[in-house]
Design an enzyme around this catalytic site. Structure first.
Site, PDB file in Angstrom:
ATOM      1  N   HIS A  55      -1.220  21.405 -19.182  1.00 47.63           N
ATOM      2  CA  HIS A  55      -0.063  23.165 -20.057  1.00 47.63           C
ATOM      3  C   HIS A  55       1.020  22.814 -20.203  1.00 47.63           C
ATOM      4  O   HIS A  55       1.856  22.065 -19.173  1.00 47.63           O
ATOM      5  CB  HIS A  55      -0.946  23.786 -19.234  1.00 47.63           C
ATOM      6  CG  HIS A  55      -1.815  24.476 -17.905  1.00 47.63           C
ATOM      7  ND1 HIS A  55      -1.931  23.499 -16.901  1.00 47.63           N
ATOM      8  CD2 HIS A  55      -0.102  25.024 -17.860  1.00 47.63           C
ATOM      9  CE1 HIS A  55      -1.161  24.390 -16.108  1.00 47.63           C
ATOM     10  NE2 HIS A  55      -0.609  25.220 -16.242  1.00 47.63           N
ATOM     11  N   HIS A  57       2.957  25.355 -18.351  1.00 46.75           N
ATOM     12  CA  HIS A  57       4.010  25.830 -17.285  1.00 46.75           C
ATOM     13  C   HIS A  57       5.181  24.441 -16.607  1.00 46.75           C
ATOM     14  O   HIS A  57       4.441  23.350 -16.593  1.00 46.75           O
ATOM     15  CB  HIS A  57       2.671  26.527 -16.692  1.00 46.75           C
ATOM     16  CG  HIS A  57       2.125  27.559 -17.040  1.00 46.75           C
ATOM     17  ND1 HIS A  57       0.441  27.992 -16.589  1.00 46.75           N
ATOM     18  CD2 HIS A  57       2.540  28.810 -18.044  1.00 46.75           C
ATOM     19  CE1 HIS A  57       0.305  28.729 -17.156  1.00 46.75           C
ATOM     20  NE2 HIS A  57       1.777  29.561 -18.606  1.00 46.75           N
ATOM     21  N   ASP A  59       5.469  24.464 -13.519  1.00 47.00           N
ATOM     22  CA  ASP A  59       5.156  23.744 -12.487  1.00 47.00           C
ATOM     23  C   ASP A  59       4.563  22.865 -12.376  1.00 47.00           C
ATOM     24  O   ASP A  59       4.182  21.620 -11.561  1.00 47.00           O
ATOM     25  CB  ASP A  59       4.259  25.029 -11.199  1.00 47.00           C
ATOM     26  CG  ASP A  59       3.258  25.826 -11.934  1.00 47.00           C
ATOM     27  OD1 ASP A  59       3.034  25.871 -13.086  1.00 47.00           O
ATOM     28  OD2 ASP A  59       2.228  25.099 -11.077  1.00 47.00           O
ATOM     29  N   HIS A  60       3.995  22.278 -13.803  1.00 48.13           N
ATOM     30  CA  HIS A  60       3.131  21.576 -14.543  1.00 48.13           C
ATOM     31  C   HIS A  60       3.791  20.121 -15.216  1.00 48.13           C
ATOM     32  O   HIS A  60       3.363  19.152 -14.822  1.00 48.13           O
ATOM     33  CB  HIS A  60       1.682  21.667 -15.238  1.00 48.13           C
ATOM     34  CG  HIS A  60       1.114  22.504 -13.895  1.00 48.13           C
ATOM     35  ND1 HIS A  60      -0.288  21.952 -13.662  1.00 48.13           N
ATOM     36  CD2 HIS A  60       1.088  23.611 -13.617  1.00 48.13           C
ATOM     37  CE1 HIS A  60      -0.892  23.237 -13.119  1.00 48.13           C
ATOM     38  NE2 HIS A  60      -0.012  23.908 -13.092  1.00 48.13           N
ATOM     39  N   HIS A 112      -6.395  29.626 -20.398  1.00 50.39           N
ATOM     40  CA  HIS A 112      -4.974  30.245 -18.377  1.00 50.39           C
ATOM     41  C   HIS A 112      -4.107  30.150 -19.656  1.00 50.39           C
ATOM     42  O   HIS A 112      -3.171  30.941 -19.495  1.00 50.39           O
ATOM     43  CB  HIS A 112      -5.146  28.676 -17.677  1.00 50.39           C
ATOM     44  CG  HIS A 112      -4.060  28.754 -16.313  1.00 50.39           C
ATOM     45  ND1 HIS A 112      -3.555  29.895 -16.106  1.00 50.39           N
ATOM     46  CD2 HIS A 112      -3.337  28.100 -17.036  1.00 50.39           C
ATOM     47  CE1 HIS A 112      -2.815  29.724 -15.291  1.00 50.39           C
ATOM     48  NE2 HIS A 112      -2.077  27.669 -15.726  1.00 50.39           N
ATOM     49  N   ASP A 129      -4.837  23.838 -14.503  1.00 51.67           N
ATOM     50  CA  ASP A 129      -5.420  25.856 -13.494  1.00 51.67           C
ATOM     51  C   ASP A 129      -5.999  25.949 -14.512  1.00 51.67           C
ATOM     52  O   ASP A 129      -6.303  27.338 -14.546  1.00 51.67           O
ATOM     53  CB  ASP A 129      -3.662  25.891 -13.442  1.00 51.67           C
ATOM     54  CG  ASP A 129      -3.001  25.783 -13.149  1.00 51.67           C
ATOM     55  OD1 ASP A 129      -2.535  24.770 -12.130  1.00 51.67           O
ATOM     56  OD2 ASP A 129      -1.751  26.014 -13.657  1.00 51.67           O
ATOM     57  N   HIS A 167      -3.105  23.077  -8.152  1.00 54.27           N
ATOM     58  CA  HIS A 167      -2.883  23.584  -6.237  1.00 54.27           C
ATOM     59  C   HIS A 167      -3.955  23.489  -5.407  1.00 54.27           C
ATOM     60  O   HIS A 167      -4.940  23.891  -5.614  1.00 54.27           O
ATOM     61  CB  HIS A 167      -2.479  25.225  -7.375  1.00 54.27           C
ATOM     62  CG  HIS A 167      -1.912  25.363  -7.589  1.00 54.27           C
ATOM     63  ND1 HIS A 167      -0.661  25.527  -7.946  1.00 54.27           N
ATOM     64  CD2 HIS A 167      -1.262  25.679  -9.804  1.00 54.27           C
ATOM     65  CE1 HIS A 167       0.544  25.797  -9.132  1.00 54.27           C
ATOM     66  NE2 HIS A 167       0.205  25.945 -10.209  1.00 54.27           N
TER      67      HIS A 167
HETATM   68 FE    FE Z   1       0.271  26.007 -11.831  1.00 52.81          FE
HETATM   69 ZN    ZN Z   2      -0.396  27.381 -14.916  1.00 53.07          ZN
END
Ligand code: FE
Ligand code: ZN
Length: 257
Positions: A55, A57, A59-60, A112, A129, A167
């Site tokens: 996805h 985001h 942080d990915h 999400h 996530d 995570h």
């Molecule tokens: Fe994340």
């Molecule tokens: Zn995420």
């Protein structure tokens, strides 16, 4: 143990290096940061075959462009989201990857985020996530009904499927799971196993789909104890599994372990 390599990024993200069918070739899953991935690949003499993005985001996917400047490889990501650097937009049911790097089936798991996907292959699922060990992602772009449907799709994978999420949230998730189901012995046993792994410096990930069905409240909306707990919360009618799920998700949003 499974031979997927965990690369740590930021506070609690995992970037996964998943072995393909050819020795030394790996898929890179959710590279939020490029540097730790390059360091891990170089140190182990591994060659990346392609990137899988679950996805949009940061942080990915924040490391995708730096990674593909260094390695000229395909980048798969959800067609329904705009992710810089994705070369191969994918959707539900697509088969992606390569002979050397491994083949994965795309599973649409919105909730999400609007276009979130999971990748299923070689007895593993990389689910970003959406599903966490003993928990699930927050609702940022989708509805509770959507996320519940997505989690039920993941729960229907073979029980021994290894679950690789994005995570290390497991202990906090388990504190919530215990609050929902104080009498569930599987939760306590699972927590002991996770604490042992952490004490040994290992991730609590992977779990299995069987573990998640036994301990994860968000997959257990049909369990009588979970229904009763949701009804006691009483902030809405919990007469369907999706409504129980919605109550749990809101409860967890406010939960202080
Ligand atoms: Fe994340
Ligand atoms: Zn995420």
């Amino acid at each position: 143990m499974d031979d997927v390599i965990a690369v740590h990024a930021f506070r609690d993200n995992y970037i996964w290096l998943a072995p393909g069918s050819k020795p030394g070739i790996v898929a890179v899953v959710d590279p939020g940061d490029a540097d730790p991935v390059i360091t891990a690949l170089t140190a182990r003499g591994l060659t990346p075959a392609f990137v899988l993005c679950t996805h949009h985001h940061g942080d990915h996917v924040g490391g995708v462009e730096a990674l593909t400047r260094r390695y000229d490889i395909p980048v798969y990501g959800p067609a329904a989201e705009s992710i810089p650097g994705v070369t191969h937009p994918v959707g539900d049911g697509d088969i992606v990857g390569s002979d050397a790097g491994g083949r994965y089936r795309v599973l649409a798991v919105p909730g999400h985020t609007r276009g979130h996907v999971a990748y299923v292959g070689a007895g593993r699922v990389f689910c970003g996530d959406t599903l966490f060990a003993a928990g699930c992602g927050r609702l940022f772009e989708g509805t509770a009904f959507q996320l519940h449907t997505s989690l039920m799709r993941l729960a229907a994978l073979p029980p021994d499927t290894l679950v690789y999420c994005g995570h290390e949230y497991t202990l906090a998730n388990l504190a919530f799971a215990r609050a929902v189901e104080p009498d569930n012995a599987d939760i306590l046993a699972f927590e002991r196993r996770c604490r042992r792994r952490l004490a040994a410096g290992e991730p609590t990930i992977p779990s299995t789909i069987a573990d998640e069905r036994a301990v994860n409240p968000f997959l257990r909306a049909a369990a009588p104890a979970v229904r009763r707990a949701a009804a006691r919360r009483g902030d809405q009618r919990s007469d369907t599994d999706a409504a129980v799920f919605a109550t749990l998700r809101r409860w967890k949003d406010d939960f202080k372990g």
